[in-house]
Design a protein around this motif. Structure first.
Motif, short mmCIF file in Angstrom:
data_model
loop_
_atom_site.label_atom_id
_atom_site.label_comp_id
_atom_site.label_asym_id
_atom_site.label_seq_id
_atom_site.Cartn_x
_atom_site.Cartn_y
_atom_site.Cartn_z
N LYS A 155 3.04 -1.39 -14.32
CA LYS A 155 4.22 -0.92 -13.60
C LYS A 155 3.75 -0.22 -12.33
CE LYS A 155 7.03 0.10 -17.71
NZ LYS A 155 7.77 1.17 -18.43
N SER A 156 4.62 -0.21 -11.40
CA SER A 156 4.30 0.57 -10.19
C SER A 156 4.66 2.05 -10.37
CB SER A 156 5.04 0.00 -8.98
OG SER A 156 6.44 0.07 -9.19
N VAL A 157 5.62 2.33 -11.26
CA VAL A 157 6.04 3.72 -11.51
C VAL A 157 6.16 3.92 -13.01
CG1 VAL A 157 7.82 5.47 -11.17
CG2 VAL A 157 7.29 3.88 -9.31
N TYR A 158 5.57 5.00 -13.54
CA TYR A 158 5.67 5.37 -14.95
C TYR A 158 6.43 6.70 -15.03
CZ TYR A 158 1.98 1.91 -15.69
OH TYR A 158 1.23 0.75 -15.73
N ASN A 159 7.50 6.74 -15.83
CA ASN A 159 8.29 7.96 -16.02
C ASN A 159 7.96 8.55 -17.39
OD1 ASN A 159 10.23 8.13 -13.63
ND2 ASN A 159 10.50 6.01 -14.30
N ILE A 160 7.53 9.81 -17.39
CA ILE A 160 7.11 10.48 -18.61
C ILE A 160 7.94 11.73 -18.81
CG2 ILE A 160 5.15 11.52 -19.83
CD1 ILE A 160 4.85 8.54 -19.29
N ARG A 161 8.37 12.00 -20.06
CA ARG A 161 9.05 13.24 -20.45
C ARG A 161 8.05 14.07 -21.26
NH1 ARG A 161 11.79 11.16 -17.27
NH2 ARG A 161 14.03 10.74 -17.30
N PHE A 194 0.86 -1.18 0.00
CA PHE A 194 0.00 0.00 0.00
C PHE A 194 0.91 1.25 0.00
CE2 PHE A 194 -1.82 -3.50 2.40
CZ PHE A 194 -3.02 -3.70 1.73
N PRO A 195 0.73 2.13 -1.02
CA PRO A 195 1.63 3.30 -1.12
C PRO A 195 1.38 4.29 0.02
CG PRO A 195 -0.13 3.46 -2.73
CD PRO A 195 -0.27 2.10 -2.10
N LEU A 196 2.48 4.91 0.44
CA LEU A 196 2.43 5.94 1.47
C LEU A 196 3.06 7.24 0.94
CD1 LEU A 196 3.56 3.92 4.64
CD2 LEU A 196 1.22 4.52 3.98
N GLU A 197 2.62 8.30 1.47
CA GLU A 197 3.20 9.61 1.10
C GLU A 197 4.46 9.84 1.94
OE1 GLU A 197 2.08 14.37 1.19
OE2 GLU A 197 0.75 12.89 2.08
N THR A 208 -8.43 -1.69 -4.42
CA THR A 208 -7.72 -0.61 -5.11
C THR A 208 -6.32 -1.05 -5.47
OG1 THR A 208 -8.97 1.03 -3.83
CG2 THR A 208 -7.00 1.81 -4.95
N GLY A 209 -5.95 -0.71 -6.72
CA GLY A 209 -4.56 -0.87 -7.15
C GLY A 209 -3.91 0.50 -7.25
N HIS A 210 -2.59 0.55 -7.12
CA HIS A 210 -1.90 1.84 -7.04
C HIS A 210 -0.70 1.88 -7.99
CE1 HIS A 210 -4.15 2.34 -3.29
NE2 HIS A 210 -3.73 1.11 -2.96
N CYS A 211 -0.45 3.08 -8.52
CA CYS A 211 0.78 3.34 -9.28
C CYS A 211 1.12 4.82 -9.15
CB CYS A 211 0.62 2.92 -10.74
SG CYS A 211 -0.35 4.07 -11.72
N LYS A 212 2.31 5.16 -9.59
CA LYS A 212 2.77 6.55 -9.55
C LYS A 212 3.24 6.94 -10.94
CE LYS A 212 4.95 8.28 -6.05
NZ LYS A 212 5.95 8.67 -5.04
N VAL A 213 2.79 8.11 -11.42
CA VAL A 213 3.23 8.66 -12.71
C VAL A 213 4.11 9.87 -12.41
CG1 VAL A 213 2.53 9.69 -14.89
CG2 VAL A 213 1.14 7.86 -13.87
N ASN A 222 13.77 5.35 -6.99
CA ASN A 222 13.65 5.22 -8.45
C ASN A 222 14.77 5.98 -9.14
OD1 ASN A 222 12.98 7.88 -8.19
ND2 ASN A 222 10.83 7.65 -8.71
N GLU A 223 14.72 6.01 -10.46
CA GLU A 223 15.81 6.64 -11.23
C GLU A 223 15.83 8.16 -11.06
OE1 GLU A 223 13.41 6.94 -15.46
OE2 GLU A 223 14.93 5.40 -15.17
N GLU A 224 14.75 8.72 -10.56
CA GLU A 224 14.74 10.16 -10.30
C GLU A 224 15.24 10.46 -8.89
OE1 GLU A 224 14.16 12.26 -12.54
OE2 GLU A 224 13.43 10.87 -14.07
N GLU A 225 15.74 9.43 -8.20
CA GLU A 225 16.29 9.55 -6.86
C GLU A 225 15.25 10.04 -5.86
OE1 GLU A 225 19.84 11.82 -6.87
OE2 GLU A 225 20.95 10.38 -8.11
N THR A 226 14.01 9.62 -6.06
CA THR A 226 12.96 9.91 -5.08
C THR A 226 12.55 8.60 -4.41
OG1 THR A 226 11.23 9.66 -6.73
CG2 THR A 226 12.10 11.87 -6.39
#
Length: 809
Positions: A243-249, A151-154, A330-335, A184-188
């Motif tokens: 994916k759990s994380v999607y990286n967009i430019r 479960f994602p947390l802030e 509920t399913g969770h991901c981060k964009v 992640n690759e954004e160092e967050t």
């Protein structure tokens, strides 16, 4: 703590390079570093020594430091050349989350003008604890969720940078949940709550946990948030994302409606439990909701608001995929949307003039202006170059990154060109590039070669005494043929002593307007003539000046009442004078005399005497002489006259309004040969006093005759010398025309003709001539008191006719 990374050898080499650079281009670069939040007065560096400047030349060369936007953070002690911290420095306030934070200083000295650049790097300290956006995070978890469900947390944020912002998380010990932290690759950090033991809603409906964030500073700081977990009954399978994380430019300034990503989640259940709705998580902040929107059915995220790389270049969007079951899972991901910079900001240019206008004899290399360039874009889009319009006697010299100096490149000739209009262009490295222009007007100035001049060399001013303090008595004005600062005239007193006091205690002059003010009430009885000089000086370099002489005559006002002189025999109440009078005296016999003086002059000091009427209306057998004060009998005394006579004499001057004093005279009428012995003694005393008074009067008459004779001889000698010598001008030259005035009781004249000043004294001698002729109407004055006052022909003819009937007092 201030530190330097240079060894002694490298320091000497760097100092030598700085000196060579200063000789060639007039600029240098010094780097210091300090931690943030240090106390006021903390040492930063010996800036004068590091720039190769001597301490004794800091003030003469007008050493000054300027910084764009950081005016009062750092200061330089001009006595020892040390740069120190002047006020609190907060790195987060200056630079936010940027990895590098520096304060750029421009050091400027004159004669010759040099510009140096100093960078003070502000090091981060661990002064900000980790902070969670919410004090409490609420989660709803079905009891049917299998072990290892996530479960994602802030997470928390830390305003510091580097190691001070590296966060670690820990969860208070419990038997149901663990914490999993990934980067992640954004160092967050991505925080997930992991279920390690199956939940039983019937056993426990809510779980209260404490999540702690710890930064990497020394000492470490912490922040906490409470996790409130409610256990629900529902579905077996929750929706899952690819994916759990999607990286967009995404390019900044993308128009509204631009597709960011289309999300796709799947659910292993059937029927309504498989239908999925896409929603922004309650962790998504308001600023993200204002920029993006999600289609709940298709999972498409599109642009909703304006995206600006310079405002924010990274957005984190938490998405929930919820099935439509009665007990939804509920399913969770981060964009993560990272914006790409576009060249959408034109360069900004700030021009600071240093030496405007430019003297036509200025040396080559003189710095005219400083040019500061900036561009909000990043990378090549923010790299700016600067160039100048051709065919002008100026050039641009790069002194530091994005800093230029406008310097003189060839000789100037004001007679050929008096003004140059320069066009400075700044262009960035984007494709296509953007540019900005600014105009600089360079005026060629002359040198200061004209001194201020007055219309007259000397002014005469008349001021009434008892003026209010601070009153304006005259205005001096000088003109300067130069222009701008060279024609800016300021006025000041030429200080001297007036008796025991300084001139500045009597008068002052306004530096800009030339208005002369009397600082205190002037007293004619103390000071009749105040002579001084006012200096006018321009603002040129070197300044030029000239002086003008002011003669201030203090005119008398009636501010002193008559004062009675004590006489022998005055000893009764109120200073009354007692006299014995024989009843046998005839009419016209002088029985007493009242004497008074007045400190004023002219009409204000001319006294007259009046006998006040007796009580009851009875007619007194005595009278008083109008101007001498002698009391005499008007008739022979008889038995009907009261043996005690009380006379009240009113002494009045001729001022406007008139001031008065009163004297009481007590007369005792006695028969011849019948005076008592005590009265005989009084009479003897009075006779002795009268004899003494006669003797004094004789001496006074002799002294007055001697002084008058000496004055006549002096005047004759002076007239003879003036007639035999050619006329000359100077400090003891001729005076001004006669000033004639009048009042209701006569006329008086003040003459400056044939006036000889005493050059070695503090002021001229008093040369008043007072003449009175009662009964004539006033003669009007003609002219301005600030200039020499003359009388018109009509007026003088009438006054001359009256003067033939005047008598001197």
């Amino acid at each position: 703590m201030v530190y330097s990374q240079r060894s002694p050898g490298s320091r000497r080499l760097l100092l030598l390079l700085l000196l060579l650079t200063a000789l060639e281009s007039g600029s240098g670069h010094v780097h210091y570093s300090i931690p943030e939040e240090v106390k006021h007065g903390t040492f930063v560096g010996r800036i004068a020594q590091d720039l190769g400047l001597e301490l004794v030349e800091l003030v003469p060369r007008l050493f000054r430091v300027s910084s764009k936007g950081y005016r009062d953070l750092l200061e330089v002690n001009l006595q020892n050349g040390i740069l120190f911290v002047n006020s609190r420095i907060d790195r987060e306030e200056l630079c936010g989350r940027n990895a590098e934070c520096s304060i750029h200083l421009e050091v400027i000295v004159d004669r010759p003008l040099q510009v140096f650049h100093v960078e003070v790097e502000v090091k981060d300290i661990n002064d900000n604890p980790p902070r969670f956006l919410r004090r409490e995070q609420r989660l709803f978890i079905l009891e049917s969720r299998i072990v290892d469900s996530r479960f994602p947390l802030e997470g928390a944020s830390d305003m510091d940078v580097g190691a001070n912002a590296e966060l670690k998380y820990k969860l208070n010990p419990n038997e149901y949940f663990d914490l999993d932290v990934k980067t992640n690759e954004e160092e967050t950090n991505i925080l997930e709550l992991v279920l390690k033991k199956a939940l039983d809603r019937e056993e426990t409906q809510e779980h209260l946990l404490l999540l702690t964030a710890v930064d990497g500073g020394k000492p470490e700081l912490t922040g906490t948030v409470q996790l409130l977990i409610s256990v629900l009954d529902a579905n077996d399978n929750a929706p899952k994302f690819d994916k759990s994380v999607y990286n967009i430019r995404l390019l900044e300034n993308a128009p509204n409606g631009t597709l960011v990503i289309k999300l796709n989640a799947s659910d292993a259940d059937d029927g309504i439990n498989k239908e999925i709705v896409y929603l922004f998580s309650n962790l998504v902040l308001d600023n993200v909701r204002s920029k993006f929107i999600i289609d709940s059915n298709s999972g498409e995220i599109t642009v909703k608001g304006e995206l600006d790389y310079e405002d924010c270049n990274l957005y984190e969007i938490n998405i929930d995929a919820v099935d439509r079951s009665s007990f939804p899972l509920t399913g969770h991901c981060k964009v993560i949307v990272k914006l790409l910079d576009e060249n959408d900001n034109t360069p900004e240019m700030v021009i600071t003039s240093i030496s405007l206008p430019v003297q036509e004899d200025a040396s080559l290399g003189t710095v005219i202006a400083l040019i500061s360039l900036s561009d909000r874009d990043s990378g090549p889009n923010g790299q700016v170059t600067c160039f100048l319009t051709p065919h002008v006697p100026f050039k641009l010299v790069s002194t530091f990154k994005n800093y230029y100096s406008l310097v003189l490149d060839s000789a100037l000739d004001r007679e050929s060109v008096a003004n140059y209009e320069l066009l400075v262009t700044a262009r960035d490295g984007g494709s296509p590039s953007l540019s900005a222009t600014a105009s600089v007007s360079v005026e060629v100035a002359d040198v200061n070669d004209n001194a201020p001049t007055f219309a007259q060399a000397e002014y005469t001013v008349f001021v009434k005494e008892n003026n209010p303090p601070g009153c304006h008595i005259f205005t001096v004005s000088a003109r300067d043929a130069d222009a701008q600062e060279n024609a800016l005239v300021s006025y000041s007193l030429v200080e001297r002593r007036v008796g025991e006091r300084a001139l500045s205690s009597y008068v002052s002059v306004h530096a800009e307007s030339g208005k002369v003010y009397a600082l205190q009430p002037l007293d004619h009885e103390e000071l009749e003539l105040l002579q001084f000089q006012v200096s006018a000086r321009d603002a040129g370099v070197p300044p030029l000046g000239s002086n003008v002489t002011l003669q201030v005559f203090v005119l008398d006002e009636n501010d002193n009442a008559p004062a009675l002189l004590p006489l022998p025999g005055a000893g009764g109440a109120g200073g009354a004078v007692s006299e014995l009078v024989w009843r046998s005296v005839g009419a016209g016999h002088v029985v007493a005399k009242v004497r008074a003086v007045d400190a004023d002059s002219g009409y204000n000091a001319w006294l007259s005497y009046e006998l006040q009427p007796a009580a009851g209306g009875a007619r007194s057998p005595f009278r008083v002489a109008l101007y001498t004060g002698e009391i005499s009998t008007t008739r022979s005394l008889d038995e009907a006259d009261s043996p005690r006579q009380r006379l009240l004499v009113l002494v009045r001057d001729h001022g406007e309004p008139a001031l008065t004093a009163t004297a009481t005279v007590l007369l005792s009428l006695v028969e011849s040969g019948q005076a008592p012995k005590a009265s005989s003694r009084v009479l003897a005393g009075a006779a002795g006093a009268e004899t003494a008074l006669v003797d004094v009067n004789v001496y006074l008459i002799i002294a007055i005759c001697a002084v008058s004779s000496l004055l006549v001889l002096t005047l004759l000698l002076y007239v003879a010398l003036r007639c035999s010598a050619p006329p000359s001008e100077g400090a003891c030259g001729p005076g001004k025309p006669t000033l004639v005035c009048s009042s209701a009781v006569g006329s008086w004249s003040y003459s400056q003709q044939r006036r000889q000043r005493v050059c070695s004294g503090e002021g001229p001698p008093k040369t008043d001539l007072m003449a009175f002729s009662p009964g004539h109407p006033p003669c009007p004055l003609v002219g301005d008191t600030s200039q020499h006052q003359d009388l018109n022909d009509d007026h003088c003819a009438k006054c001359r006719k009256r003067n033939s009937r005047e008598f001197a007092l």
